[in-house]
Design an enzyme around this catalytic site. Structure first.
Site, short mmCIF file in Angstrom:
data_model
loop_
_atom_site.label_atom_id
_atom_site.label_comp_id
_atom_site.label_asym_id
_atom_site.label_seq_id
_atom_site.Cartn_x
_atom_site.Cartn_y
_atom_site.Cartn_z
NE ARG A 37 -4.38 -1.60 1.78
CZ ARG A 37 -5.19 -1.79 2.63
NH1 ARG A 37 -5.28 -1.33 4.04
NH2 ARG A 37 -6.40 -2.61 2.45
CE LYS A 198 -18.28 -19.75 7.60
NZ LYS A 198 -18.55 -18.83 8.99
N GLY A 355 -9.90 -9.24 0.35
CA GLY A 355 -9.54 -10.20 1.16
C GLY A 355 -8.43 -11.17 0.87
N GLY A 378 -12.07 -4.82 2.01
CA GLY A 378 -13.52 -4.53 2.31
C GLY A 378 -14.17 -3.62 0.98
C1 3PG Z 1 -8.52 -2.10 5.43
O1 3PG Z 1 -7.48 -2.23 5.77
O2 3PG Z 1 -9.32 -2.68 4.71
C2 3PG Z 1 -8.82 -0.63 5.24
O3 3PG Z 1 -7.64 0.14 5.29
C3 3PG Z 1 -10.07 -0.26 5.99
O4 3PG Z 1 -9.82 -0.44 7.31
P1 3PG Z 1 -10.98 -0.63 8.46
O5 3PG Z 1 -11.77 -2.05 8.14
O6 3PG Z 1 -10.58 -0.60 9.94
O7 3PG Z 1 -11.93 0.36 8.18
MG MG Z 2 -10.94 -4.10 6.57
#
Ligand code: 3PG
Ligand code: MG
Length: 397
Positions: A37, A198, A355, A378
Site C-alpha cells: 500500500r 462462505k 480479502g 473490504g
Molecule cells: C483496510 O485495511 O481494509 C482498510 O484500511 C479499512 O480498514 P477498516 O476496515 O478498519 O475500516
Molecule cells: Mg478491513
C-alpha cells in the site's frame, strides 16, 4: 476519467495539499511487513511534492477506540513511508489543531508531512462535520488516494471533500479506471471467478455479479453450498446448509439474467484438513461421507480453462480451494495461471482484489501478470456488491 477530478485538474504549486492515504498496513515485530500500500501511494506524494506542494498525509491505522496509544501510532510507519518516497517525512503529533498546524508550518513546499492517526479522534468515524472542517482548515486542496478505505464514510475519507476542492490521487485513479473497465464498461464476454469459504458473507456480491457478468465460476467452500442446494451430497465438506434457499435464489437470478453459473465438475477430497493429507480426485457427486472437498479437481480446471478462453474480461475474488495448504492450492494456481497467461498474450483484461485474493494470487506467482490487482479488501468487495463507496462518491464532479 471524466467523472472525477484528478491531480491533473489541480494547481498545487505553493499550496498545502491534504492527501488521504491508506497506511493501514500489516506490522510484524514493530516493522511494516508488507509495503504494497505504501509503495502504491508513493507516486502520488512525490508527484505533488515535485510540483511544489506541501504534502500533508492523513490516514487511519488499526481500529483504536479510546484515543491515542503507541501501538496504533502512525509513527510506526514513518520510516517505511520515508523510504518509499525517498525523502525524510516529517511527523505531526495530531491530525488537527495546533500540533498539526505547527508540523505543517515547520516544512517548506516540496516536503511531506505525516499526521497522526485520524482514528485517535472519535469524531473521525462519526464523520463529524466540525471535525472534518478542522481537518480541512489545515490545507488548500484535498486529494483522496485511499480507495481501500473509500467504503468508510468518515471525516477524512468523505467529510473533508465537502469543504475543499477535491480530486482523486493516482492510486485512487488507477483503481477506479481498472474497476470501471472490469465491470461498469467491460469488453464482453465478462467472467467472474469467485471463491472463498462462505456464501453468507458474499450474498450481495453474488446477487450483483450475476446481473452484470456473462459467466460466474464458483469455487471454494461456497461452491459446495450451491451443489448441496441442487441435491448433491457434499459429505463432510464445508457447506452452509441453512443457505441453500439463498443459493437457489442466486441460481434463479443468474438464469433470468442470462448469466451462466459454472460449478465445479470434480473435487480433490481428503479426510483431514492438513498439508499433504491423503487425497483423491472425485466427480462433484462422488464425495464420500467422511471426505471434504478441499480443492477443485483437474476436470474443473480444464472446463474453466475452456470457458475462460472465450472471455474478454475476468474479475477475480477469492481462492478456489484451501490454497494455504498443499496440494490443495493446485486448482487456484492452475486457473489463475491460465488467466495470467491469456492476460500476457493480450487477449484478456483481468482484475482481482478483496480479502484473501491477493495472497492467493501471489502464492500462485501470477500477481504481477494480472492487468490490475486492487490494494483494497473490504472496499473491493463492496464495489463488487454494486454499492456506492462514500469516499468515491464524494469525489464526483
Ligand atoms: C483496510 O485495511 O481494509 C482498510 O484500511 C479499512 O480498514 P477498516 O476496515 O478498519 O475500516
Ligand atoms: Mg478491513
Amino acid at each position: 476519467m471524466t467523472e472525477f477530478n484528478t491531480i491533473d485538474d489541480l494547481d498545487v504549486n505553493g499550496k498545502t495539499v491534504l492527501v488521504r492515504a491508506d497506511l493501514n498496513v500489516p506490522m510484524q515485530d514493530g516493522k511494516v511487513s508488507d509495503t504494497t500500500r505504501i509503495d502504491r501511494l508513493a507516486p502520488t506524494l512525490t508527484e505533488l511534492a515535485k510540483k511544489g506542494a506541501k504534502v500533508v498525509v492523513l490516514s487511519h491505522f488499526g481500529r483504536p477506540k479510546n484515543g491515542p496509544d503507541a501501538k496504533n501510532s502512525l509513527r510506526n510507519v514513518l520510516d517505511a513511508l520515508s523510504a518509499a518516497v525517498g525523502q525524510t517525512v516529517a511527523f505531526g503529533e495530531d491530525c488537527v489543531g495546533e500540533k498539526a498546524k505547527a508540523a505543517i508550518d515547520s516544512v517548506q513546499p516540496g516536503a511531506i508531512v505525516l499526521l497522526e492517526n485520524t482514528r485517535f479522534h472519535a469524531e473521525e468515524e462519526k464523520n463529524d462535520p466540525a471535525f472534518a472542517k478542522r481537518i480541512a482548515a489545515l490545507g488548500d486542496l484535498y486529494v483522496n488516494d485511499a480507495f481501500s478505505a473509500a467504503h468508510r464514510a468518515h471525516a477524512s475519507t468523505e467529510g473533508v471533500a465537502q469543504y475543499l476542492p477535491a480530486a482523486a490521487g493516482r492510486l485512487m485513479q488507477a483503481e477506479l479506471e481498472a474497476l470501471t473497465k472490469a465491470l461498469e464498461k467491460p469488453e464482453r464476454p465478462v467472467a467472474a471467478v469467485v471463491g472463498g469459504a462462505k456464501i453468507s458473507t458474499k450474498l450481495d456480491l453474488l446477487g450483483n455479479l450475476v446481473k452484470k457478468v456473462d459467466m460466474l465460476a464458483l469455487g471454494g467452500g461456497m461452491a459446495n453450498t450451491f451443489l448441496f442446494a441442487q441435491g448433491v451430497d457434499v459429505g463432510a465438506s464445508l457447506c452452509e446448509k441453512d443457505m441453500a434457499d439463498q443459493a437457489r435464489a442466486i441460481t434463479e437470478t443468474a438464469k433470468a439474467a442470462n448469466c451462466e453459473l459454472l460449478l465445479p465438475k470434480d473435487f480433490i477430497v481428503a479426510k483431514e484438513f492438513k498439508a499433504g493429507a491423503a487425497h483423491r480426485a472425485v466427480p462433484a457427486d462422488g464425495i464420500g461421507a467422511d471426505e471434504m472437498a478441499l480443492d477443485v479437481g483437474p476436470k474443473t480446471v480444464e472446463f474453466l480453462g475452456l470457458k475462460l478462453q472465450g472471455a474478454k474480461t475476468v474479475v477475480w475474488n477469492g481462492p478456489l480451494g484451501a490454497f494455504e495448504i498443499q496440494p490443495f492450492d493446485a486448482g487456484t494456481n492452475a486457473v489463475a495461471g491460465l488467466v495470467a497467461e491469456r492476460t500476457s498474450e493480450g487477449g484478456l483484461l483481468s482484475v482481482a482484489g478483496g480479502g484473501d485474493t491477493v495472497s492467493a494470487l501471489a502464492h500462485a506467482g501470477v500477481d504481477e501478470k494480472f492487468t490490475y490487482i486492487s490494494a483494497a479488501g473490504g472496499a473491493f468487495l463492496e464495489w463488487l456488491e454494486g454499492k456506492d463507496l462514500p469516499g468515491v462518491a464524494a469525489l464526483k464532479k
